[in-house]
Motif scaffolding. Structure first.
Motif, PDB file in Angstrom:
ATOM      1  N   LEU A  50     -11.918   6.336   1.031  1.00  0.00           N
ATOM      2  CA  LEU A  50     -11.092   6.113   2.221  1.00  0.00           C
ATOM      3  C   LEU A  50     -11.739   5.109   3.168  1.00  0.00           C
ATOM      4  N   ALA A  51     -13.072   5.151   3.269  1.00  0.00           N
ATOM      5  CA  ALA A  51     -13.765   4.181   4.121  1.00  0.00           C
ATOM      6  C   ALA A  51     -13.570   2.768   3.594  1.00  0.00           C
TER       7      ALA A  51
ATOM      8  N   ALA B  24     -10.970   1.841   1.824  1.00  0.00           N
ATOM      9  CA  ALA B  24      -9.544   1.543   1.976  1.00  0.00           C
ATOM     10  C   ALA B  24      -9.227   1.055   3.392  1.00  0.00           C
ATOM     11  N   HIS B  25      -9.906   1.597   4.378  1.00  0.00           N
ATOM     12  CA  HIS B  25      -9.607   1.249   5.768  1.00  0.00           C
ATOM     13  C   HIS B  25     -10.576   0.221   6.343  1.00  0.00           C
ATOM     14  N   GLY B  26     -11.448  -0.329   5.492  1.00  0.00           N
ATOM     15  CA  GLY B  26     -12.370  -1.354   5.951  1.00  0.00           C
ATOM     16  C   GLY B  26     -13.504  -0.832   6.802  1.00  0.00           C
ATOM     17  N   ASP B  27     -13.752   0.473   6.761  1.00  0.00           N
ATOM     18  CA  ASP B  27     -14.834   1.066   7.549  1.00  0.00           C
ATOM     19  C   ASP B  27     -16.173   1.029   6.829  1.00  0.00           C
ATOM     20  N   ARG B  28     -16.158   0.565   5.594  1.00  0.00           N
ATOM     21  CA  ARG B  28     -17.396   0.502   4.808  1.00  0.00           C
ATOM     22  C   ARG B  28     -17.429  -0.820   4.076  1.00  0.00           C
TER      23      ARG B  28
ATOM     24  N   GLN C  78      -7.044  -1.318  -0.127  1.00  0.00           N
ATOM     25  CA  GLN C  78      -6.513  -1.907   1.105  1.00  0.00           C
ATOM     26  C   GLN C  78      -5.100  -2.434   0.895  1.00  0.00           C
TER      27      GLN C  78
ATOM     28  N   VAL D  57      -2.909   0.623   1.041  1.00  0.00           N
ATOM     29  CA  VAL D  57      -2.735   1.066   2.426  1.00  0.00           C
ATOM     30  C   VAL D  57      -1.692   0.209   3.134  1.00  0.00           C
ATOM     31  N   ALA D  58      -1.743  -1.090   2.886  1.00  0.00           N
ATOM     32  CA  ALA D  58      -0.779  -1.992   3.517  1.00  0.00           C
ATOM     33  C   ALA D  58       0.638  -1.704   3.048  1.00  0.00           C
TER      34      ALA D  58
ATOM     35  N   ARG E 248       1.748   1.150   1.896  1.00  0.00           N
ATOM     36  CA  ARG E 248       2.173   2.441   2.461  1.00  0.00           C
ATOM     37  C   ARG E 248       2.559   2.275   3.939  1.00  0.00           C
ATOM     38  N   SER E 249       1.821   1.486   4.658  1.00  0.00           N
ATOM     39  CA  SER E 249       2.115   1.274   6.093  1.00  0.00           C
ATOM     40  C   SER E 249       3.497   0.642   6.272  1.00  0.00           C
TER      41      SER E 249
END
Length: 393
Positions: free
Chosen positions: A360-361, A363-367, A382, A385-386, A388-389
């Motif tokens: 998940l990190a 996927a959301h660019g947190d890692r 990613q 995620v886009a 799905r958004s």
């Protein structure tokens, strides 16, 4: 008559295994055809491999780990015994009829020999595995040498198979000499053949067990100087028809399964390699009887057994559903947030990323990805995620 080599059942005992210390005060359990196939069909599960190689089957461990006992096991066992008695009744009359119909057995005189523990004990005053294996070899030699007084059908024959450092003593439902002079494996199972079709999964499991018997039988006859081709690759699977106990049969080609089994045994990690996975000094406590232990007894040793089990690398996948320890490993994946809990497809797609949190990190660019594999996974996640958004919007 062929030259015969030294009887393997009388050979000296194998050297101690490095896994003996891990087994602790518990005696090694018997290796069965079902246990051998279960281990080899899950080559990535080092937990199962270590416990099986040490002689502690997961059927013994599972209740200690809090996994439910099979509620249907006793019913299936009773039905299996009842059906086998039906098949073997009246001098194996119904089985012999199936052998004539499906394997071309053509005999004028039926000679059936029972090598079950009960019968051998009655005849010899003892019935250990070594004696039963020796008697089986003696009868096979007579059967394959053309002795006119030899048995045509052996019930509960026992042969051996070397699996790592352990010798498996394997009891077949029956062995028969068919018209072309080969020995055929007969497997009797109690799951039904409904409207002419057996359950594919159960039939495949029975065929894999038959392959273990075939390989064991090949080793036995070759040891006695016979050609391996005297063991037929055509086995007979005997099942009850529909919901009754009327026996019907399928001929199964075991060639591919036997070849695969031989390769799996060759590729199996050695006991030394498996022992290297264990933390130094790790040993199991004394285990209670798996079906007679009280809940208090199981609870008392659960922490020690769970520690030993968890010390080995996990390999949770869709194929684990039939494993006795499935619940423990599934709960472990949930507790640790492992990707494996989402199924083999997701786990394979994530590759070396085994944590849902890490995925998940990414996927959301947190890692920041550590390597090219994580970079590729991050790109796919990613993008997902886009998509799905946009769909939610």
């Amino acid at each position: 008559m062929p030259t015969r080599s030294r009887n393997r059942t009388g050979a000296s005992a194998p050297p101690p295994s490095p896994l003996d210390a891990f087994r602790g005060p518990n005696p090694p359990g018997a290796l069965t055809a079902r246990g051998i196939t279960a281990t080899l069909e899950m080559p990535g599960c080092l937990r199962r491999a270590v416990f099986d190689a040490a002689g502690i089957g997961l059927d013994t461990i599972a209740p200690v780990l809090g996994c439910p006992r099979g509620e249907q096991a006793q019913h299936a066992f009773s039905r299996g015994n009842t059906f086998e008695e039906r098949v073997m009744a009246n001098g194996c009359a119904e089985l012999l009829a199936l052998l004539r119909a499906h394997l071309g057995l053509d005999i004028s005189q039926v000679r059936v020999v029972d090598l079950s523990a009960q019968q051998v004990r009655a005849d010899h005053g003892r019935a250990n595995n070594s004696l039963r294996a020796t008697l089986t070899r003696q009868h096979l030699i007579r059967m394959l040498s053309g002795d006119p007084s030899a048995a045509v059908l052996l019930r509960h024959a026992m042969t051996t198979l070397q699996v790592g450092s352990r010798m498996a003593y394997l009891e077949q439902d029956a062995l028969a000499v068919v018209t072309d002079g080969t020995i055929s494996i007969i497997e009797v199972k109690s799951f039904p053949k409904l409207d002419g079709r057996a359950d594919p999964g159960k039939a495949d499991a029975a065929a894999r067990q038959s392959a273990v018997y075939v390989l064991s039988l090949i080793d036995t006859v070759v040891d006695d100087g016979f050609d391996p081709d005297v063991v037929s690759m055509r086995g007979l699977l005997v099942l009850p028809e529909n919901f009754g106990l009327n026996p019907v049969a399928n001929v199964i080609d075991l060639t591919t399964r036997v070849n695969r089994l031989r390769q799996q045994l060759a590729d199996r990690p050695s006991d030394v390699q498996l022992a290297a996975l264990l933390p130094p000094g790790l040993a199991l406590p004394r285990l209670p009887h798996p079906t007679k232990a009280t809940d208090a007894e199981l609870k008392a040793i659960r922490p020690a057994v769970a520690t030993a089990f968890s010390a080995l690398p996990a390999h949770f996948s869709d194929g684990c559903l039939a494993c006795p320890a499935f619940r423990f490993c599934r709960e472990e994946t949930v507790r640790t947030g492992a990707v494996a809990q989402l199924g083999s497809t997701v786990s394979t797609a994530c590759g070396n990323v085994t944590s849902i949190g890490t995925a998940l990190a990414l996927a959301h660019g947190d890692r920041a990805p550590d390597d090219e594999a994580e970079e590729a996974l991050a790109e796919h996640l990613q993008r997902a995620v886009a998509v799905r958004s946009r769909a939610v919007s």
